[in-house]
Design a protein around this motif. Structure first.
Motif, mmCIF file in Angstrom:
data_model
loop_
_atom_site.group_PDB
_atom_site.id
_atom_site.type_symbol
_atom_site.label_atom_id
_atom_site.label_comp_id
_atom_site.label_asym_id
_atom_site.label_seq_id
_atom_site.Cartn_x
_atom_site.Cartn_y
_atom_site.Cartn_z
ATOM 1 N N GLN A 18 -11.600 -12.225 30.389
ATOM 2 C CA GLN A 18 -12.108 -13.108 29.343
ATOM 3 C C GLN A 18 -13.022 -14.178 29.931
ATOM 4 O OE1 GLN A 18 -8.274 -14.191 27.753
ATOM 5 N NE2 GLN A 18 -8.506 -12.835 25.973
ATOM 6 N N ILE A 19 -12.647 -14.717 31.083
ATOM 7 C CA ILE A 19 -13.480 -15.729 31.742
ATOM 8 C C ILE A 19 -14.806 -15.114 32.166
ATOM 9 C CG2 ILE A 19 -13.700 -17.150 33.827
ATOM 10 C CD1 ILE A 19 -10.650 -17.665 33.569
ATOM 11 N N GLU A 20 -14.750 -13.934 32.803
ATOM 12 C CA GLU A 20 -15.986 -13.278 33.236
ATOM 13 C C GLU A 20 -16.869 -12.926 32.040
ATOM 14 O OE1 GLU A 20 -17.618 -9.546 35.936
ATOM 15 O OE2 GLU A 20 -15.465 -9.884 35.815
ATOM 16 N N HIS A 21 -16.263 -12.456 30.956
ATOM 17 C CA HIS A 21 -16.995 -12.102 29.738
ATOM 18 C C HIS A 21 -17.710 -13.341 29.188
ATOM 19 C CE1 HIS A 21 -17.389 -11.049 25.415
ATOM 20 N NE2 HIS A 21 -17.622 -9.845 25.889
ATOM 21 N N HIS A 22 -17.008 -14.455 29.131
ATOM 22 C CA HIS A 22 -17.598 -15.703 28.643
ATOM 23 C C HIS A 22 -18.742 -16.149 29.549
ATOM 24 C CE1 HIS A 22 -17.929 -20.094 28.230
ATOM 25 N NE2 HIS A 22 -17.675 -19.862 26.957
ATOM 26 N N ASP A 23 -18.519 -16.079 30.865
ATOM 27 C CA ASP A 23 -19.569 -16.470 31.810
ATOM 28 C C ASP A 23 -20.819 -15.602 31.641
ATOM 29 O OD1 ASP A 23 -17.848 -18.383 32.784
ATOM 30 O OD2 ASP A 23 -17.379 -17.309 34.650
ATOM 31 N N LEU A 24 -20.614 -14.300 31.497
ATOM 32 C CA LEU A 24 -21.749 -13.397 31.297
ATOM 33 C C LEU A 24 -22.482 -13.724 30.001
ATOM 34 C CD1 LEU A 24 -20.405 -9.924 32.437
ATOM 35 C CD2 LEU A 24 -22.294 -11.201 33.430
ATOM 36 N N ASP A 25 -21.739 -14.058 28.977
ATOM 37 C CA ASP A 25 -22.352 -14.424 27.703
ATOM 38 C C ASP A 25 -23.278 -15.623 27.883
ATOM 39 O OD1 ASP A 25 -22.614 -13.888 24.923
ATOM 40 O OD2 ASP A 25 -21.271 -15.569 24.481
ATOM 41 N N VAL A 27 -24.725 -16.623 30.742
ATOM 42 C CA VAL A 27 -25.858 -16.229 31.583
ATOM 43 C C VAL A 27 -26.889 -15.458 30.755
ATOM 44 C CG1 VAL A 27 -26.549 -14.742 33.511
ATOM 45 C CG2 VAL A 27 -24.563 -16.239 33.754
ATOM 46 N N ILE A 28 -26.409 -14.527 29.943
ATOM 47 C CA ILE A 28 -27.312 -13.723 29.106
ATOM 48 C C ILE A 28 -28.076 -14.629 28.146
ATOM 49 C CG2 ILE A 28 -27.382 -11.989 27.259
ATOM 50 C CD1 ILE A 28 -24.980 -10.623 28.760
ATOM 51 N N LEU A 33 -33.380 -17.104 26.813
ATOM 52 C CA LEU A 33 -34.218 -18.261 26.514
ATOM 53 C C LEU A 33 -35.274 -18.478 27.593
ATOM 54 C CD1 LEU A 33 -31.550 -20.817 25.240
ATOM 55 C CD2 LEU A 33 -33.265 -19.604 23.885
ATOM 56 N N ASN A 34 -34.939 -18.108 28.821
ATOM 57 C CA ASN A 34 -35.835 -18.260 29.968
ATOM 58 C C ASN A 34 -35.939 -16.904 30.664
ATOM 59 O OD1 ASN A 34 -35.916 -21.280 29.852
ATOM 60 N ND2 ASN A 34 -33.735 -20.971 30.157
ATOM 61 N N PRO A 35 -36.598 -15.951 30.031
ATOM 62 C CA PRO A 35 -36.557 -14.571 30.530
ATOM 63 C C PRO A 35 -37.205 -14.402 31.910
ATOM 64 C CG PRO A 35 -38.127 -14.779 28.736
ATOM 65 C CD PRO A 35 -37.437 -16.098 28.862
ATOM 66 N N PRO A 36 -36.566 -13.529 32.719
ATOM 67 C CA PRO A 36 -37.167 -13.164 33.996
ATOM 68 C C PRO A 36 -38.375 -12.255 33.736
ATOM 69 C CG PRO A 36 -35.166 -11.905 33.641
ATOM 70 C CD PRO A 36 -35.293 -12.881 32.494
ATOM 71 N N PRO A 37 -39.146 -11.916 34.770
ATOM 72 C CA PRO A 37 -40.333 -11.066 34.577
ATOM 73 C C PRO A 37 -40.044 -9.741 33.866
ATOM 74 C CG PRO A 37 -40.306 -11.973 36.782
ATOM 75 C CD PRO A 37 -39.008 -12.374 36.132
ATOM 76 N N ASP A 38 -38.872 -9.151 34.092
ATOM 77 C CA ASP A 38 -38.501 -7.937 33.347
ATOM 78 C C ASP A 38 -37.081 -8.104 32.826
ATOM 79 O OD1 ASP A 38 -36.432 -6.505 35.046
ATOM 80 O OD2 ASP A 38 -38.039 -6.706 36.516
ATOM 81 N N ASP A 39 -36.697 -7.252 31.908
ATOM 82 C CA ASP A 39 -35.391 -7.434 31.260
ATOM 83 C C ASP A 39 -34.303 -6.539 31.842
ATOM 84 O OD1 ASP A 39 -35.698 -5.434 28.223
ATOM 85 O OD2 ASP A 39 -36.365 -5.057 30.267
ATOM 86 N N LEU A 40 -34.525 -5.953 33.005
ATOM 87 C CA LEU A 40 -33.518 -5.092 33.631
ATOM 88 C C LEU A 40 -32.223 -5.860 33.894
ATOM 89 C CD1 LEU A 40 -32.721 -2.380 34.833
ATOM 90 C CD2 LEU A 40 -33.744 -3.130 37.000
ATOM 91 N N LEU A 41 -32.341 -7.073 34.393
ATOM 92 C CA LEU A 41 -31.153 -7.880 34.668
ATOM 93 C C LEU A 41 -30.351 -8.125 33.405
ATOM 94 C CD1 LEU A 41 -29.394 -9.582 36.540
ATOM 95 C CD2 LEU A 41 -30.976 -11.486 36.159
ATOM 96 N N ILE A 42 -31.017 -8.467 32.331
ATOM 97 C CA ILE A 42 -30.321 -8.717 31.067
ATOM 98 C C ILE A 42 -29.621 -7.453 30.587
ATOM 99 C CG2 ILE A 42 -30.624 -9.286 28.618
ATOM 100 C CD1 ILE A 42 -32.801 -11.249 29.483
ATOM 101 N N ARG A 43 -30.289 -6.311 30.684
ATOM 102 C CA ARG A 43 -29.662 -5.048 30.264
ATOM 103 C C ARG A 43 -28.413 -4.756 31.090
ATOM 104 N NH1 ARG A 43 -35.009 -2.755 30.346
ATOM 105 N NH2 ARG A 43 -34.328 -1.384 32.018
ATOM 106 N N ARG A 44 -28.495 -5.002 32.392
ATOM 107 C CA ARG A 44 -27.328 -4.763 33.264
ATOM 108 C C ARG A 44 -26.182 -5.711 32.925
ATOM 109 N NH1 ARG A 44 -30.337 -3.954 39.096
ATOM 110 N NH2 ARG A 44 -30.975 -1.803 38.747
ATOM 111 N N LEU A 45 -26.508 -6.962 32.676
ATOM 112 C CA LEU A 45 -25.461 -7.929 32.322
ATOM 113 C C LEU A 45 -24.818 -7.586 30.986
ATOM 114 C CD1 LEU A 45 -27.192 -11.247 33.415
ATOM 115 C CD2 LEU A 45 -25.287 -10.102 34.552
ATOM 116 N N LYS A 46 -25.617 -7.159 30.027
ATOM 117 C CA LYS A 46 -25.059 -6.770 28.725
ATOM 118 C C LYS A 46 -24.159 -5.549 28.863
ATOM 119 C CE LYS A 46 -28.488 -8.702 25.584
ATOM 120 N NZ LYS A 46 -29.483 -8.397 24.544
ATOM 121 N N LYS A 47 -24.547 -4.603 29.709
ATOM 122 C CA LYS A 47 -23.714 -3.416 29.935
ATOM 123 C C LYS A 47 -22.391 -3.820 30.567
ATOM 124 C CE LYS A 47 -23.726 1.165 31.973
ATOM 125 N NZ LYS A 47 -24.491 2.169 32.702
#
Length: 69
Positions: A18-25, A27-28, A33-47
């Motif tokens: 639950q803590i890790e899930h909240h932390d990932l939420d 970060v995502i 709001l401040n997207p990196p150059p590509d969205d691969l990181l966001i896709r990995r974090l959402k997965k």
């Protein structure tokens, strides 16, 4: 039927997830709001977040068996 030790271990694991899930939420949300150059990181974090949610659901069902069962 779970032993008291298994229940305690599952509750501790569930709390950690639950803590890790909240932390990932958080970060995502920040990355969206401040997207990196590509969205691969966001896709990995959402997965990862979805995998955590599935594990949390499984542990919750183990700890709280169906009332109708």
């Amino acid at each position: 039927m779970l032993t008291e030790e298994q229940i305690t271990e599952n509750r501790a694991t569930l709390h950690e997830l639950q803590i890790e899930h909240h932390d990932l939420d958080q970060v995502i949300a920040h990355l969206m709001l401040n997207p990196p150059p590509d969205d691969l990181l966001i896709r990995r974090l959402k997965k990862r977040k979805l995998l955590l949610k599935d594990r949390m659901t499984l542990l919750e069902h183990l700890l709280e068996p169906d009332v109708l069962a």
